[in-house]
Enzyme design. Sequence first.
Site, PDB file in Angstrom:
ATOM      1  N   GLY A  73       7.613   3.884  -9.981  1.00 39.37           N
ATOM      2  CA  GLY A  73       6.799   4.091  -8.788  1.00 39.37           C
ATOM      3  C   GLY A  73       6.254   5.492  -8.609  1.00 39.37           C
TER       4      GLY A  73
ATOM      5  N   GLU B  45      12.388   4.000 -14.317  1.00 38.96           N
ATOM      6  CA  GLU B  45      11.437   3.095 -14.978  1.00 38.96           C
ATOM      7  C   GLU B  45       9.987   3.458 -14.680  1.00 38.96           C
ATOM      8  OE1 GLU B  45      12.660  -0.539 -13.120  1.00 38.96           O
ATOM      9  OE2 GLU B  45      14.297  -0.867 -14.522  1.00 38.96           O
ATOM     10  N   PRO B  46       9.513   4.609 -15.114  1.00 34.85           N
ATOM     11  CA  PRO B  46       8.121   4.951 -14.838  1.00 34.85           C
ATOM     12  C   PRO B  46       7.149   4.187 -15.726  1.00 34.85           C
ATOM     13  CG  PRO B  46       9.121   6.635 -16.219  1.00 34.85           C
ATOM     14  CD  PRO B  46      10.201   5.633 -15.920  1.00 34.85           C
ATOM     15  N   GLY B  47       6.074   3.707 -15.149  1.00 36.45           N
ATOM     16  CA  GLY B  47       5.017   3.068 -15.934  1.00 36.45           C
ATOM     17  C   GLY B  47       3.746   3.878 -15.802  1.00 36.45           C
ATOM     18  N   ARG B  48       3.183   3.845 -14.589  1.00 36.99           N
ATOM     19  CA  ARG B  48       1.911   4.514 -14.295  1.00 36.99           C
ATOM     20  C   ARG B  48       1.888   5.983 -14.725  1.00 36.99           C
ATOM     21  NH1 ARG B  48      -1.005   2.888  -9.827  1.00 36.99           N
ATOM     22  NH2 ARG B  48       0.910   1.941  -9.034  1.00 36.99           N
TER      23      ARG B  48
ATOM     24  N   ARG C 145      -8.419  -2.798  -9.556  1.00 38.97           N
ATOM     25  CA  ARG C 145      -7.625  -1.968  -8.630  1.00 38.97           C
ATOM     26  C   ARG C 145      -8.379  -1.506  -7.379  1.00 38.97           C
ATOM     27  NH1 ARG C 145      -5.324   2.204  -9.621  1.00 38.97           N
ATOM     28  NH2 ARG C 145      -3.328   1.670  -8.684  1.00 38.97           N
TER      29      ARG C 145
ATOM     30  N   CYS D  75     -20.272 -11.490 -10.810  1.00 42.04           N
ATOM     31  CA  CYS D  75     -20.970 -12.202  -9.747  1.00 42.04           C
ATOM     32  C   CYS D  75     -20.140 -12.218  -8.485  1.00 42.04           C
ATOM     33  CB  CYS D  75     -21.312 -13.604 -10.214  1.00 42.04           C
ATOM     34  SG  CYS D  75     -22.640 -13.538 -11.400  1.00 42.04           S
ATOM     35  N   GLU D  76     -20.007 -11.061  -7.891  1.00 39.46           N
ATOM     36  CA  GLU D  76     -19.216 -10.928  -6.679  1.00 39.46           C
ATOM     37  C   GLU D  76     -19.552  -9.590  -6.035  1.00 39.46           C
ATOM     38  OE1 GLU D  76     -15.367 -12.499  -6.946  1.00 39.46           O
ATOM     39  OE2 GLU D  76     -14.509 -11.104  -5.499  1.00 39.46           O
TER      40      GLU D  76
HETATM   41  N1  LLP Z   1      10.132  -1.049 -12.311  1.00 40.62           N
HETATM   42  C1  LLP Z   1       9.882  -2.175 -11.641  1.00 40.62           C
HETATM   43  C2  LLP Z   1      10.977  -3.100 -11.367  1.00 40.62           C
HETATM   44  C3  LLP Z   1       8.594  -2.460 -11.192  1.00 40.62           C
HETATM   45  O1  LLP Z   1       8.361  -3.568 -10.511  1.00 40.62           O
HETATM   46  C4  LLP Z   1       7.542  -1.555 -11.472  1.00 40.62           C
HETATM   47  C5  LLP Z   1       6.181  -1.825 -11.044  1.00 40.62           C
HETATM   48  C6  LLP Z   1       7.845  -0.393 -12.214  1.00 40.62           C
HETATM   49  C7  LLP Z   1       9.154  -0.172 -12.605  1.00 40.62           C
HETATM   50  C8  LLP Z   1       6.811   0.621 -12.593  1.00 40.62           C
HETATM   51  O2  LLP Z   1       6.148   1.164 -11.513  1.00 40.62           O
HETATM   52  P1  LLP Z   1       5.141   2.408 -11.752  1.00 40.62           P
HETATM   53  O3  LLP Z   1       5.948   3.580 -12.225  1.00 40.62           O
HETATM   54  O4  LLP Z   1       4.144   1.993 -12.769  1.00 40.62           O
HETATM   55  O5  LLP Z   1       4.508   2.614 -10.414  1.00 40.62           O
HETATM   56  N2  LLP Z   1      -0.556  -3.248 -10.148  1.00 40.62           N
HETATM   57  C9  LLP Z   1      -0.199  -2.157  -9.279  1.00 40.62           C
HETATM   58  C10 LLP Z   1       1.193  -1.652  -9.555  1.00 40.62           C
HETATM   59  C11 LLP Z   1       2.244  -2.713  -9.478  1.00 40.62           C
HETATM   60  C12 LLP Z   1       3.598  -2.192  -9.833  1.00 40.62           C
HETATM   61  C13 LLP Z   1       4.556  -3.299 -10.020  1.00 40.62           C
HETATM   62  N3  LLP Z   1       5.846  -2.870 -10.408  1.00 40.62           N
HETATM   63  C14 LLP Z   1      -1.235  -1.054  -9.408  1.00 40.62           C
HETATM   64  O6  LLP Z   1      -2.199  -1.218 -10.153  1.00 40.62           O
HETATM   65  O7  LLP Z   1      -1.131  -0.024  -8.747  1.00 40.62           O
END
Ligand code: LLP
Length: 444
Positions: A259, A301-304, A340, A371-372
């Site tokens: 997050g 658990e970083p993704g973004r 997004r 088309c939106e």
């Molecule tokens: N761990 C869990 C259990 C999660 O559900 C998520 C994201 C993450 C880690 C990674 O979160 P991050 O570090 O990437 O913020 N589609 C949305 C984001 C949805 C996130 C869902 N879960 C967007 O485009 O902003």
Amino acid sequence: MAITVLPEMPADAGELSIWPASTALLPHGALAVGGVPLAEIAARFDTPVYILDEGEVRERCRTYRGAFPEAGVLYAAKAFLSRAMVRWVQEEGLGLDVCSAGELELAVTAGFPPERIVLHGNAKSPRDLAAALRLGVGRIVIDSPSEIARIAAAVGPDGRQKVMVRVVPGVSAGGHDKIRTGTDDQKFGLSLTDGGAHHAITRIIGQPQLELTGLHCHIGSQITEVKPYLMALRRMVGLMARVRDAYGVLLPELDMGGGHGIAYRHGEAALDLTALARRLRAELVEGCAAAGLAVPRLLIEPGRAVVGPAGVALYRVLAVKHTGEKVFVAVDGGMSDNPRPALYGVRYAPRLIGRRSTAEPRTATVVGRHCEAGDILAEAVELPGDIHPGDLLAVPVAGAYHLSMASGYNLVGRPPVVAVHEGTARLLVRRETFEDLRNRDIGG
Ligand code: LLP
């Protein structure tokens, strides 16, 4: 960030603060990322195209490892996954968080060690669980009471599976309502406040097929402050102490989810990772000392924040339309490759590349080709007044939740992913073609 700016270049280099560190302004308005001019990528791979700076991804993995030396850092694959990404993450020493059989299979077949993978999901399908057990996933995060018996039964009498429990700590955080997951009014996890989490833990401890390694929470996404994490951590430690008191069980792991927020436009706030690491650690050590608990291993658990700023989306302008007061700049992509803005109202900062314009800037709305009417990529952005069809627009911070959320709307096909690194560009994921789309439709 180490931005290379040639002396004669315009004074907008600050705008590049959100771009990959390798970004370089070249003469005549050209812009290079990873040592490759973006216009060259457009010419070679066509548009729309996603560009991923391998060095930036690797550097961000290293930043995490450096900031959290004692923690396990699991990259959240939902942000973006490809076989190359799996390799980079593995080589940089991170683990992986997946939430489907598909993400899991892709990672494991690309060579990622399954024991370093955690499986999430609020509604795991039989296929998800079967894949997890067959491939030997490291941990399964239990998200609802019914999963306890399902997983125990699937493991069989002689097996044992490591699991965690997703707890909802009652802390609200996140960049938009749709990505706030820390309170009881949303679908994920088991409640701390209504006793749901405690009850599930009791049942798991009673299952010989399940080994409870710890607790998990993920309070939301695009969070830019440390405080909510500290509050959640305090509550999680409290629950760990209650579990110890009730059952004499010491849980060795605490997963605080991801997050971590990033800036999508120059000047926007981002989460300070160093501060997060330092204060989480202090809070954990203090809280555990006060509760008489051994300090558990922290997982994050970083993704973004790993992949978002490493990506750039490149589009070609197809049409410019003046309607009343508005200027619409329409590009060859849109909501199918970036939903997004439509979903979360996120604002991006597209930039003209490939030529230098001396025209006065004008406020424009960058729209897609779908088309939106809601197919808007960037509302009210300043672009050169002479922008015209054939121009290239680049959108930075496009590495996370773009391709992974791309759709098949209007059968335009999903864009390719091109990696740039040390002056070379190579295709990671090819463009989805009409043949791909037609082959799935068996015509019955
Ligand atoms: N761990 C869990 C259990 C999660 O559900 C998520 C994201 C993450 C880690 C990674 O979160 P991050 O570090 O990437 O913020 N589609 C949305 C984001 C949805 C996130 C869902 N879960 C967007 O485009 O902003």
